[in-house]
Design a protein around this motif. Structure first.
Motif, PDB file in Angstrom:
ATOM      1  N   UNK A   1     -13.538   0.287   9.442  1.00  0.00           N
ATOM      2  CA  UNK A   1     -14.610  -0.627   9.017  1.00  0.00           C
ATOM      3  C   UNK A   1     -15.692   0.197   8.343  1.00  0.00           C
ATOM      4  N   UNK A   2     -16.167  -0.291   7.206  1.00  0.00           N
ATOM      5  CA  UNK A   2     -17.266   0.351   6.472  1.00  0.00           C
ATOM      6  C   UNK A   2     -18.240  -0.769   6.131  1.00  0.00           C
TER       7      UNK A   2
ATOM      8  N   UNK B   1       0.814  -1.206   0.000  1.00  0.00           N
ATOM      9  CA  UNK B   1       0.000   0.000   0.000  1.00  0.00           C
ATOM     10  C   UNK B   1       0.851   1.262   0.000  1.00  0.00           C
ATOM     11  N   UNK B   2       0.274   2.366  -0.474  1.00  0.00           N
ATOM     12  CA  UNK B   2       0.971   3.646  -0.309  1.00  0.00           C
ATOM     13  C   UNK B   2       0.928   4.088   1.150  1.00  0.00           C
ATOM     14  N   UNK B   3       1.900   4.879   1.537  1.00  0.00           N
ATOM     15  CA  UNK B   3       1.992   5.320   2.929  1.00  0.00           C
ATOM     16  C   UNK B   3       0.763   6.121   3.343  1.00  0.00           C
ATOM     17  N   UNK B   4       0.286   5.832   4.540  1.00  0.00           N
ATOM     18  CA  UNK B   4      -0.853   6.519   5.161  1.00  0.00           C
ATOM     19  C   UNK B   4      -2.181   6.265   4.463  1.00  0.00           C
ATOM     20  N   UNK B   5      -2.238   5.211   3.668  1.00  0.00           N
ATOM     21  CA  UNK B   5      -3.520   4.837   3.054  1.00  0.00           C
ATOM     22  C   UNK B   5      -4.511   4.425   4.142  1.00  0.00           C
ATOM     23  N   UNK B   6      -5.782   4.573   3.850  1.00  0.00           N
ATOM     24  CA  UNK B   6      -6.841   4.118   4.738  1.00  0.00           C
ATOM     25  C   UNK B   6      -7.399   2.822   4.169  1.00  0.00           C
ATOM     26  N   UNK B   7      -7.320   1.756   4.967  1.00  0.00           N
ATOM     27  CA  UNK B   7      -7.776   0.432   4.550  1.00  0.00           C
ATOM     28  C   UNK B   7      -8.966   0.044   5.418  1.00  0.00           C
ATOM     29  N   UNK B   8     -10.072  -0.336   4.786  1.00  0.00           N
ATOM     30  CA  UNK B   8     -11.252  -0.736   5.548  1.00  0.00           C
ATOM     31  C   UNK B   8     -11.713  -2.115   5.097  1.00  0.00           C
ATOM     32  N   UNK B   9     -12.221  -2.882   6.046  1.00  0.00           N
ATOM     33  CA  UNK B   9     -12.931  -4.091   5.657  1.00  0.00           C
ATOM     34  C   UNK B   9     -14.428  -3.839   5.778  1.00  0.00           C
ATOM     35  N   UNK B  10     -15.202  -4.735   5.191  1.00  0.00           N
ATOM     36  CA  UNK B  10     -16.654  -4.559   5.123  1.00  0.00           C
ATOM     37  C   UNK B  10     -17.363  -5.696   5.846  1.00  0.00           C
ATOM     38  N   UNK B  11     -16.676  -6.314   6.796  1.00  0.00           N
ATOM     39  CA  UNK B  11     -17.190  -7.503   7.470  1.00  0.00           C
ATOM     40  C   UNK B  11     -18.094  -7.148   8.636  1.00  0.00           C
ATOM     41  N   UNK B  12     -19.124  -7.973   8.831  1.00  0.00           N
ATOM     42  CA  UNK B  12     -19.984  -7.807   9.986  1.00  0.00           C
ATOM     43  C   UNK B  12     -19.421  -8.434  11.239  1.00  0.00           C
TER      44      UNK B  12
ATOM     45  N   UNK C   1      -9.615   3.313  13.513  1.00  0.00           N
ATOM     46  CA  UNK C   1      -8.553   3.214  14.512  1.00  0.00           C
ATOM     47  C   UNK C   1      -8.085   4.568  15.012  1.00  0.00           C
ATOM     48  N   UNK C   2      -8.525   5.651  14.358  1.00  0.00           N
ATOM     49  CA  UNK C   2      -8.138   6.995  14.798  1.00  0.00           C
ATOM     50  C   UNK C   2      -9.241   7.976  14.418  1.00  0.00           C
ATOM     51  N   UNK C   3      -9.235   9.125  15.071  1.00  0.00           N
ATOM     52  CA  UNK C   3     -10.321  10.094  14.898  1.00  0.00           C
ATOM     53  C   UNK C   3     -10.378  10.657  13.480  1.00  0.00           C
ATOM     54  N   UNK C   4      -9.223  10.915  12.890  1.00  0.00           N
ATOM     55  CA  UNK C   4      -9.204  11.452  11.525  1.00  0.00           C
ATOM     56  C   UNK C   4      -9.886  10.487  10.553  1.00  0.00           C
ATOM     57  N   UNK C   5      -9.539   9.203  10.664  1.00  0.00           N
ATOM     58  CA  UNK C   5     -10.138   8.204   9.775  1.00  0.00           C
ATOM     59  C   UNK C   5     -11.621   8.040  10.058  1.00  0.00           C
ATOM     60  N   UNK C   6     -11.983   8.099  11.348  1.00  0.00           N
ATOM     61  CA  UNK C   6     -13.395   8.001  11.716  1.00  0.00           C
ATOM     62  C   UNK C   6     -14.198   9.118  11.068  1.00  0.00           C
ATOM     63  N   UNK C   7     -13.715  10.354  11.169  1.00  0.00           N
ATOM     64  CA  UNK C   7     -14.426  11.499  10.573  1.00  0.00           C
ATOM     65  C   UNK C   7     -14.494  11.366   9.056  1.00  0.00           C
ATOM     66  N   UNK C   8     -13.419  10.860   8.469  1.00  0.00           N
ATOM     67  CA  UNK C   8     -13.378  10.682   7.012  1.00  0.00           C
ATOM     68  C   UNK C   8     -14.422   9.661   6.568  1.00  0.00           C
ATOM     69  N   UNK C   9     -14.518   8.551   7.298  1.00  0.00           N
ATOM     70  CA  UNK C   9     -15.469   7.503   6.931  1.00  0.00           C
ATOM     71  C   UNK C   9     -16.912   7.934   7.196  1.00  0.00           C
ATOM     72  N   UNK C  10     -17.132   8.691   8.265  1.00  0.00           N
ATOM     73  CA  UNK C  10     -18.473   9.207   8.533  1.00  0.00           C
ATOM     74  C   UNK C  10     -18.917  10.119   7.395  1.00  0.00           C
ATOM     75  N   UNK C  11     -18.042  11.038   6.998  1.00  0.00           N
ATOM     76  CA  UNK C  11     -18.380  11.970   5.912  1.00  0.00           C
ATOM     77  C   UNK C  11     -18.643  11.214   4.619  1.00  0.00           C
ATOM     78  N   UNK C  12     -17.829  10.209   4.363  1.00  0.00           N
ATOM     79  CA  UNK C  12     -18.008   9.399   3.155  1.00  0.00           C
ATOM     80  C   UNK C  12     -19.335   8.649   3.212  1.00  0.00           C
ATOM     81  N   UNK C  13     -19.626   8.062   4.365  1.00  0.00           N
ATOM     82  CA  UNK C  13     -20.876   7.332   4.525  1.00  0.00           C
ATOM     83  C   UNK C  13     -22.089   8.217   4.340  1.00  0.00           C
ATOM     84  N   UNK C  14     -22.010   9.438   4.853  1.00  0.00           N
ATOM     85  CA  UNK C  14     -23.145  10.357   4.759  1.00  0.00           C
ATOM     86  C   UNK C  14     -23.407  10.825   3.332  1.00  0.00           C
TER      87      UNK C  14
END
Length: 264
Positions: free
Chosen positions: A115-116, A81-92, A141-154
């Motif tokens: 997780x998404x 992966x490229x450095x600082x990439x955000x990796x998510x799984x989609x598992x329940x 795993x961190x607040x920045x990624x959490x905010x990014x995924x929330x915005x993306x989800x919305x």
């Protein structure tokens, strides 16, 4: 945002198109089954097929593991992966901690994890589902990624929740009962009607009313009906006798009836 999909199955089919419809760009698609990857790419704007899991030169910021739970470790071992990439799984059912630990071990560069998880059933090849009313369960795993995924989800859905790994596992178990087991029981009903040359369509109004009542009720148990609910021993005995040459269905009928009666 630029994204890459690892996996081209049922979920990827719908989620990739939903992201593109929301204005995001799918850079690459990887799948062990190249045919699946090519089919998905044919539905996207300008995604390219990548033959392996080396994404070191990718422009994507988000990498989505839309793969079976059992394949997550196998994939992360090979993932570059490229450095600082955000990796998510989609598992329940797989925890965020498992993904984080695997990437800590196998990634040569620091990456972020999340997780998404869309709480819905998906079938490849059907018309793309509308994500507006599909619950999206987010964890990071961190607040920045959490905010990014929330915005993306919305951007996709009106229903976006922060759900930790334990809560997501409970939701997944509940979803198996509500969706997978229910569908299995409908399949049994179809087999029974087919075996007597009866039309399964005769049951569809009943199925629709049953589901709607359960959704409208404060608790589905409050609208339970049927011979087990009213302790109709005569009818239960007749049904069990009819199923005597179908031992697996007979066992299931008896177990479910006992469950309904014990809940009275």
């Amino acid at each position: 945002m630029k994204l890459s999909f690892i996996g081209a199955g049922n979920l990827a089919w719908h989620l990739a198109m939903a992201f593109e419809n929301a204005g995001h760009f799918i850079c690459e698609v990887y799948s062990r089954d190249e045919k699946n990857a090519r089919q998905l790419i044919s539905m996207l704007y300008d995604a390219r097929l990548t033959p392996d899991l080396n994404f070191a030169e990718s422009e994507s910021e988000l990498f989505i593991l839309a793969i079976p739970d059992d394949a997550i470790e196998e994939v992360t071992v090979q993932l570059v992966l490229p450095e600082n990439a955000l990796v998510v799984h989609t598992s329940g059912s797989k925890s965020l901690e498992i993904l984080r630990r695997l990437l800590d071990i196998y990634s040569d560069v620091p990456v972020r994890t999340g997780v998404f998880y869309p709480l819905q059933t998906f079938s490849k090849g059907t018309n793309p589902l509308r994500f507006e009313t599909i619950p999206l369960c987010i964890e990071a795993s961190d607040k920045e990624s959490e905010n990014q995924l929330i915005a993306l989800g919305q951007e996709l859905s009106q229903i976006v929740y922060l759900v930790n790994s334990h809560e997501r596992k409970v939701l997944h178990v509940a979803a198996v009962f509500a969706c997978n087991f229910t569908n299995y029981l409908l399949g049994i009903a179809k087999d029974l009607t087919d075996s007597e040359n009866l039309e399964f369509d005769l049951l569809k109004p009943l199925i629709e009313e049953t589901v709607q009542k359960a959704l409208d009720a404060r608790h589905p148990a409050l609208v339970q009906t049927g011979p087990a609910r009213r302790n109709d021993v005569t009818t239960l005995s007749l049904h069990l006798a009819y199923l005597s040459d179908k031992p697996e269905v007979l066992q299931l009928y008896r177990m479910l009836s006992d469950g309904i009666q014990n809940r009275r």
